[in-house]
Motif scaffolding. Structure first.
Motif, PDB file in Angstrom:
ATOM      1  N   UNK A   1      45.603  31.933  49.128  1.00 54.49           N
ATOM      2  CA  UNK A   1      44.927  32.046  47.833  1.00 54.49           C
ATOM      3  C   UNK A   1      43.414  32.024  48.002  1.00 54.49           C
ATOM      4  N   UNK A   2      42.921  31.152  48.875  1.00 60.46           N
ATOM      5  CA  UNK A   2      41.468  31.113  49.124  1.00 60.46           C
ATOM      6  C   UNK A   2      40.987  32.442  49.700  1.00 60.46           C
ATOM      7  N   UNK A   3      41.745  32.976  50.665  1.00 62.57           N
ATOM      8  CA  UNK A   3      41.352  34.233  51.298  1.00 62.57           C
ATOM      9  C   UNK A   3      41.368  35.384  50.287  1.00 62.57           C
ATOM     10  N   UNK A   4      42.365  35.410  49.415  1.00 58.76           N
ATOM     11  CA  UNK A   4      42.463  36.472  48.421  1.00 58.76           C
ATOM     12  C   UNK A   4      41.328  36.371  47.407  1.00 58.76           C
ATOM     13  N   UNK A   5      41.015  35.158  46.957  1.00 55.95           N
ATOM     14  CA  UNK A   5      39.899  34.991  46.017  1.00 55.95           C
ATOM     15  C   UNK A   5      38.597  35.491  46.638  1.00 55.95           C
ATOM     16  N   UNK A   6      38.378  35.169  47.910  1.00 56.95           N
ATOM     17  CA  UNK A   6      37.161  35.597  48.586  1.00 56.95           C
ATOM     18  C   UNK A   6      37.107  37.126  48.694  1.00 56.95           C
ATOM     19  N   UNK A   7      38.249  37.746  49.015  1.00 58.10           N
ATOM     20  CA  UNK A   7      38.264  39.186  49.174  1.00 58.10           C
ATOM     21  C   UNK A   7      38.081  39.897  47.835  1.00 58.10           C
ATOM     22  N   UNK A   8      38.726  39.387  46.793  1.00 55.23           N
ATOM     23  CA  UNK A   8      38.540  39.959  45.457  1.00 55.23           C
ATOM     24  C   UNK A   8      37.079  39.849  45.033  1.00 55.23           C
ATOM     25  N   UNK A   9      36.481  38.704  45.284  1.00 54.50           N
ATOM     26  CA  UNK A   9      35.077  38.499  44.914  1.00 54.50           C
ATOM     27  C   UNK A   9      34.163  39.465  45.654  1.00 54.50           C
ATOM     28  N   UNK A  10      34.437  39.667  46.942  1.00 56.47           N
ATOM     29  CA  UNK A  10      33.614  40.587  47.726  1.00 56.47           C
ATOM     30  C   UNK A  10      33.713  42.004  47.175  1.00 56.47           C
ATOM     31  N   UNK A  11      34.920  42.463  46.903  1.00 60.48           N
ATOM     32  CA  UNK A  11      35.090  43.806  46.346  1.00 60.48           C
ATOM     33  C   UNK A  11      34.462  43.903  44.949  1.00 60.48           C
ATOM     34  N   UNK A  12      34.652  42.878  44.136  1.00 61.27           N
ATOM     35  CA  UNK A  12      34.144  42.902  42.765  1.00 61.27           C
ATOM     36  C   UNK A  12      32.619  42.892  42.716  1.00 61.27           C
ATOM     37  N   UNK A  13      31.981  42.474  43.812  1.00 61.19           N
ATOM     38  CA  UNK A  13      30.513  42.471  43.853  1.00 61.19           C
ATOM     39  C   UNK A  13      29.935  43.873  44.049  1.00 61.19           C
ATOM     40  N   UNK A  14      30.790  44.839  44.396  1.00 59.80           N
ATOM     41  CA  UNK A  14      30.328  46.206  44.666  1.00 59.80           C
ATOM     42  C   UNK A  14      30.162  46.975  43.365  1.00 59.80           C
ATOM     43  N   UNK A  15      28.955  47.407  43.023  1.00 57.79           N
ATOM     44  CA  UNK A  15      28.739  48.110  41.745  1.00 57.79           C
ATOM     45  C   UNK A  15      29.616  49.347  41.577  1.00 57.79           C
ATOM     46  N   UNK A  16      29.920  50.032  42.669  1.00 55.46           N
ATOM     47  CA  UNK A  16      30.732  51.240  42.589  1.00 55.46           C
ATOM     48  C   UNK A  16      32.118  50.961  42.024  1.00 55.46           C
TER      49      UNK A  16
END
Length: 341
Positions: A235-250
């Motif tokens: 769950x921690x790893x998934x939250x981090x990955x979602x956050x990283x992708x969601x930070x991309x303006x594209x």
């Protein structure tokens, strides 16, 4: 019937043959490599020759970092080495990575990647049939070929090309020219239904096809562990990955559909400041539930089938199979997945 794929774990070329054989024994349908810190094609040569039946493919290779001819060559060789089991998955990446990581220009990505795929197919056609090279586009051309530079005919020349994308324009482009489409991990079922599939369908109609004539491949985030420690870590790893992708303006359009643009903007600011630690803390439970499937190990196979039935043809769980997981565990998972079809 939905096929179940997996991601290649270790990219150490000395370990790839044994890993490919291990994943094939488990029963996966395809092994995907991806372009992050390693070349995506090289390990697949080892995987294709060491495993006998499983398909191999890129998910994805960055198109514009290579010319169509360069990609055509490596794809042709992998199709030959794998006896036709190779799938070429291409993506455009985003502007910053093209310009600042790969040192290549960023020009009209959708139109350019469409032409890129058409140019590659023209190259393959010349190699297979001896046709005179005559492809002339706005961005790419293939008008010169001699026997010295000809890859020659192969037994399985019809190489499936999948295009990857997040936004409607790229999805439409995939519908226009690709054999399949790699759905980005940052997706929800709602986004898949309301945005991506209709856009792919719109593009496919330009050549007399429909969205279901393409192979849609999705890599969902799955949170399911046999122990509480394993589940919490995932769950921690998934939250981090979602956050990283969601930070991309594209990728902001995915968030916009759900009303989470402000969260994406906040994450973008943190990334610009280099604050990568704790990014996942900004992902609320509602976002986690939309972008990830959280369930118990015994229910996960059926839950994946239910979530994506009628929407995609291939599922590849986002994280590679950990080295410590037994073959028997995944054989049971795959058997249950197919039984739930």
């Amino acid at each position: 019937m939905i096929q179940l794929d997996t991601q290649l774990g270790p990219y150490d070329l000395g370990l790839v043959p044994a890993e490919a054989q291990r994943l094939e024994r488990m029963g996966f349908d395809c092994i995907w490599s991806f372009e992050t810190a390693h070349d995506p094609f090289l390990p697949l040569a080892f995987a294709a020759r060491s495993a006998a039946h499983v398909r191999v493919g890129t998910n994805i290779a960055v198109a514009f970092a290579r010319t169509p001819f360069v990609t055509a060559m490596v794809a042709w060789d992998l199709a030959r080495a794998s006896s036709g089991r190779f799938i070429l998955g291409l993506g455009t990446q985003v502007r910053a990575h093209n310009e600042r990581r790969f040192s290549v220009p960023w020009v009209a990505p959708a139109a350019r990647v469409k032409e890129y795929i058409l140019c590659m197919r023209a190259i393959w056609n010349t190699w297979q049939t001896g046709a005179k090279p005559s492809f002339k586009g706005e961005h790419y051309q293939f008008t010169l070929s001699t026997p010295f530079f000809n890859g020659g005919p192969i037994e399985h020349p019809q190489i499936p090309v999948y295009l990857a994308g997040v936004n409607p324009l790229m999805a439409r482009t995939g519908g226009e020219v690709a054999d399949g489409f790699h759905i980005h991990p940052l997706h929800s079922v709602r986004y898949l239904k309301e945005v991506l599939r209709p856009s792919i369908d719109e593009g496919a109609k330009t050549r007399g096809k429909r969205v279901d004539d393409l192979i849609l491949c999705v890599p969902p985030f799955l949170i399911s562990g046999e122990t509480e420690e394993e589940r919490s870590g995932l769950e921690r790893a998934v939250r981090e990955q979602i956050a990283f992708y969601a930070s991309t303006p594209t990728y902001r359009g995915v968030l916009d559909l759900h009303g989470w643009v402000a969260i994406g903007e906040k994450l973008s600011e943190k990334v610009r400041r280099g604050e990568f630690s704790g990014l996942g803390d900004a992902v609320p439970d509602a976002m986690l539930d939309a972008f990830a499937l959280s369930t118990t190990p015994d229910k996960a196979p059926a839950a994946l089938q239910e979530r994506y039935r009628g929407l995609v043809q291939r599922i590849s769980v986002y994280f590679p199979v950990p080295a410590g997981h037994s073959e028997a565990r995944w054989k049971r998972f795959i058997a249950a997945f197919r039984a739930a079809a």
